[in-house]
Motif scaffolding. Structure first.
Motif, mmCIF file in Angstrom:
data_model
loop_
_atom_site.group_PDB
_atom_site.id
_atom_site.type_symbol
_atom_site.label_atom_id
_atom_site.label_comp_id
_atom_site.label_asym_id
_atom_site.label_seq_id
_atom_site.Cartn_x
_atom_site.Cartn_y
_atom_site.Cartn_z
ATOM 1 N N MET A 1 21.957 -14.655 39.233
ATOM 2 C CA MET A 1 22.291 -15.610 38.514
ATOM 3 C C MET A 1 23.469 -15.115 37.839
ATOM 4 O O MET A 1 24.774 -15.925 38.083
ATOM 5 N N LYS A 2 23.777 -14.165 37.040
ATOM 6 C CA LYS A 2 24.836 -13.859 36.493
ATOM 7 C C LYS A 2 25.846 -14.567 35.756
ATOM 8 O O LYS A 2 27.009 -14.428 35.565
ATOM 9 N N ASN A 3 25.324 -15.826 35.363
ATOM 10 C CA ASN A 3 25.991 -16.712 34.607
ATOM 11 C C ASN A 3 25.243 -17.247 33.505
ATOM 12 O O ASN A 3 24.305 -17.852 33.712
ATOM 13 N N ILE A 4 25.628 -16.804 32.297
ATOM 14 C CA ILE A 4 24.643 -17.012 31.014
ATOM 15 C C ILE A 4 24.443 -18.734 30.881
ATOM 16 O O ILE A 4 23.463 -19.084 30.415
ATOM 17 N N GLU A 5 25.367 -19.245 31.220
ATOM 18 C CA GLU A 5 25.393 -20.854 31.190
ATOM 19 C C GLU A 5 24.204 -21.620 31.886
ATOM 20 O O GLU A 5 23.904 -22.713 31.721
ATOM 21 N N GLU A 6 23.790 -20.743 33.026
ATOM 22 C CA GLU A 6 22.733 -21.259 34.057
ATOM 23 C C GLU A 6 21.368 -20.993 33.464
ATOM 24 O O GLU A 6 20.317 -21.488 34.208
ATOM 25 N N LEU A 7 21.134 -20.207 32.230
ATOM 26 C CA LEU A 7 19.921 -19.955 31.701
ATOM 27 C C LEU A 7 19.400 -21.396 31.311
ATOM 28 O O LEU A 7 19.756 -22.461 31.068
ATOM 29 N N LYS A 8 17.949 -21.270 31.309
ATOM 30 C CA LYS A 8 17.249 -22.599 31.124
ATOM 31 C C LYS A 8 16.284 -22.243 29.491
ATOM 32 O O LYS A 8 15.896 -21.401 29.435
ATOM 33 N N ASN A 54 9.474 -15.187 21.940
ATOM 34 C CA ASN A 54 10.672 -14.460 22.680
ATOM 35 C C ASN A 54 11.145 -15.376 23.816
ATOM 36 O O ASN A 54 11.803 -14.760 24.666
ATOM 37 N N LYS A 55 11.148 -16.649 23.588
ATOM 38 C CA LYS A 55 11.518 -17.708 24.578
ATOM 39 C C LYS A 55 12.808 -18.155 23.991
ATOM 40 O O LYS A 55 12.798 -18.635 22.880
ATOM 41 N N LEU A 56 13.680 -18.438 24.864
ATOM 42 C CA LEU A 56 15.080 -18.888 24.557
ATOM 43 C C LEU A 56 14.969 -20.321 24.020
ATOM 44 O O LEU A 56 14.323 -21.225 24.879
ATOM 45 N N TRP A 57 15.501 -20.847 23.221
ATOM 46 C CA TRP A 57 15.488 -22.288 22.684
ATOM 47 C C TRP A 57 17.005 -22.816 22.360
ATOM 48 O O TRP A 57 16.992 -23.935 22.387
ATOM 49 N N LYS A 58 17.705 -22.164 22.174
ATOM 50 C CA LYS A 58 19.108 -22.691 21.980
ATOM 51 C C LYS A 58 20.273 -21.584 22.548
ATOM 52 O O LYS A 58 20.085 -20.375 22.598
ATOM 53 N N LEU A 59 21.167 -22.068 23.282
ATOM 54 C CA LEU A 59 22.475 -21.155 23.695
ATOM 55 C C LEU A 59 23.541 -21.787 23.294
ATOM 56 O O LEU A 59 23.763 -23.246 23.554
ATOM 57 N N THR A 60 24.765 -21.038 22.706
ATOM 58 C CA THR A 60 25.609 -21.688 22.346
ATOM 59 C C THR A 60 26.986 -20.939 22.806
ATOM 60 O O THR A 60 26.649 -19.594 22.824
ATOM 61 N N LYS A 61 28.044 -21.375 22.881
ATOM 62 C CA LYS A 61 29.256 -20.755 23.132
ATOM 63 C C LYS A 61 30.383 -20.915 22.211
ATOM 64 O O LYS A 61 30.464 -22.030 21.656
ATOM 65 N N VAL A 62 30.799 -19.774 21.849
ATOM 66 C CA VAL A 62 31.762 -19.502 20.681
ATOM 67 C C VAL A 62 33.186 -19.238 21.353
ATOM 68 O O VAL A 62 33.272 -18.100 21.961
ATOM 69 N N GLU A 67 31.828 -23.147 17.494
ATOM 70 C CA GLU A 67 30.608 -22.918 18.219
ATOM 71 C C GLU A 67 30.307 -24.185 18.991
ATOM 72 O O GLU A 67 30.336 -25.392 18.333
ATOM 73 N N TYR A 68 30.106 -24.051 20.326
ATOM 74 C CA TYR A 68 29.641 -25.393 21.281
ATOM 75 C C TYR A 68 28.347 -24.970 21.508
ATOM 76 O O TYR A 68 27.949 -23.897 22.204
ATOM 77 N N ILE A 69 27.470 -26.065 21.240
ATOM 78 C CA ILE A 69 25.957 -25.898 21.903
ATOM 79 C C ILE A 69 26.168 -26.287 23.654
ATOM 80 O O ILE A 69 26.427 -27.447 23.856
ATOM 81 N N ILE A 70 25.577 -25.442 24.130
ATOM 82 C CA ILE A 70 25.315 -25.662 25.611
ATOM 83 C C ILE A 70 23.889 -26.262 25.717
ATOM 84 O O ILE A 70 23.871 -27.245 26.514
ATOM 85 N N PHE A 71 22.784 -25.719 25.191
ATOM 86 C CA PHE A 71 21.542 -26.496 24.933
ATOM 87 C C PHE A 71 20.868 -26.021 23.855
ATOM 88 O O PHE A 71 20.939 -25.028 23.458
ATOM 89 N N MET A 72 19.902 -26.885 23.408
ATOM 90 C CA MET A 72 19.150 -26.588 22.445
ATOM 91 C C MET A 72 17.689 -27.312 22.462
ATOM 92 O O MET A 72 17.799 -28.656 22.774
ATOM 93 N N ASP A 73 16.526 -26.980 22.172
ATOM 94 C CA ASP A 73 15.269 -27.363 22.501
ATOM 95 C C ASP A 73 14.969 -28.164 21.026
ATOM 96 O O ASP A 73 14.852 -27.417 19.963
ATOM 97 N N ILE A 74 14.796 -29.255 21.133
ATOM 98 C CA ILE A 74 14.706 -29.841 19.725
ATOM 99 C C ILE A 74 13.123 -30.360 19.303
ATOM 100 O O ILE A 74 12.758 -31.034 18.516
#
Length: 77
Positions: A1-8, A54-62, A67-74
């Motif tokens: 993968m090696k691209n953080i923005e591809e995480l789920k 320990n599960k990812l629920w939000k990813l942002t890029k600064v 700060e920009y939200i890439i994804f967020m579980d609501i």
């Protein structure tokens, strides 16, 4: 993968550490959650937010302190 923005949403913290190594720093430790930062440069970095599971629920890029939200579980647990 090696691209953080591809995480789920729901990716385990251990899987992220295996793929990207240990984070550059941590933030919001007073919430009992482990939230981490991976830096691309001094002005650009990613903030990863994890639930108690320990599960990812939000990813942002600064970028330059914006700060920009890439994804967020609501969804409510």
């Amino acid at each position: 993968m090696k691209n953080i923005e591809e995480l789920k949403i729901g990716t385990l913290r251990s899987e992220i550490y295996k793929e990207f190594g240990k984070p550059d720093s941590y933030f919001d430790l007073n919430t009992n959650l482990i939230n981490v930062i991976y830096k691309k440069s001094d002005a650009e970095y990613y903030k990863l937010y994890f639930r108690l599971t320990n599960k990812l629920w939000k990813l942002t890029k600064v970028i330059n302190d914006e700060e920009y939200i890439i994804f967020m579980d609501i969804r409510i647990d």
